[in-house]
Design a protein around this motif. Structure first.
Motif: not given
Length: 192
Positions: A95-116
């Protein structure tokens, strides 16, 4: 908790209950990213390395071939926008994803997420519930695409996704319905 994490906190409390300590620790690991309109967020043939939550804005998700792009989803509400198959199974996305407007994302990397998730023993239920929802949505989407006319699909958007019709350019809606913008225009005239 700051205002930038209120939506994701509410989402987790509703959709995937975690204990309060686990939720606080998880939310503290998310970072805010501001993405400008027309910027690619996800590109095919790359592994999904971050869990992303759409806090504000509109994102389109699509497949791309040599001659065309076909929209498969739009994200307009606070929700996760990560390609879960790629993220969980360490596979390249299609897949591809594109911002159609200005966007605010919250993100966490995969390893940190798996650990928690492992630390608070909620990872399996999060993944299971996420995939159940994803599978249900995918089956409904495929069923509708095969069994319904373009006009019926448009009517469903009017009922279930009216915000898409108000906020997303019509040529993107036409691509989602797998019709031309001219056909969409004729359908809209017949319905109104």
């Amino acid at each position: 908790m700051n205002t930038d994490t209120n939506k994701i906190s509410s989402f987790f409390e509703t959709e995937y209950p975690l204990n309060k300590n686990g939720l606080k620790e998880l939310l503290d690991l998310f970072s805010i990213k501001k993405i400008k309109r027309n910027t690619k967020i996800l590109t095919a043939d790359k592994e999904e390395k971050q869990l992303r939550f759409l806090n504000k804005g509109i994102v389109r998700e699509f497949y791309s071939s040599k001659d065309k792009e076909t929209n498969i989803n739009f994200y307009t509400e606070p929700q996760f926008i990560t390609d879960l198959s790629s993220f969980i199974y360490d596979l390249n996305t299609k897949k591809h994803q594109e911002a159609l407007t200005d966007v605010e994302l919250l993100s966490i990397d995969k390893n940190s997420f798996r650990q928690i998730l492992n630390k608070y023993e909620c990872g399996k239920s999060f993944i299971d519930l996420s995939f159940q929802k994803l599978l249900k949505q995918k089956e409904l989407f495929e069923y509708n695409r095969v069994t319904k006319s373009s006009e019926e699909l448009y009517n469903e958007l009017l009922i279930y996704k009216p915000n898409w019709l108000l906020t997303i350019p019509q040529y993107h809606i036409a691509s989602f319905l797998n019709i031309t913008p001219e056909t969409l225009s004729r359908i809209r005239k017949r319905i109104s």
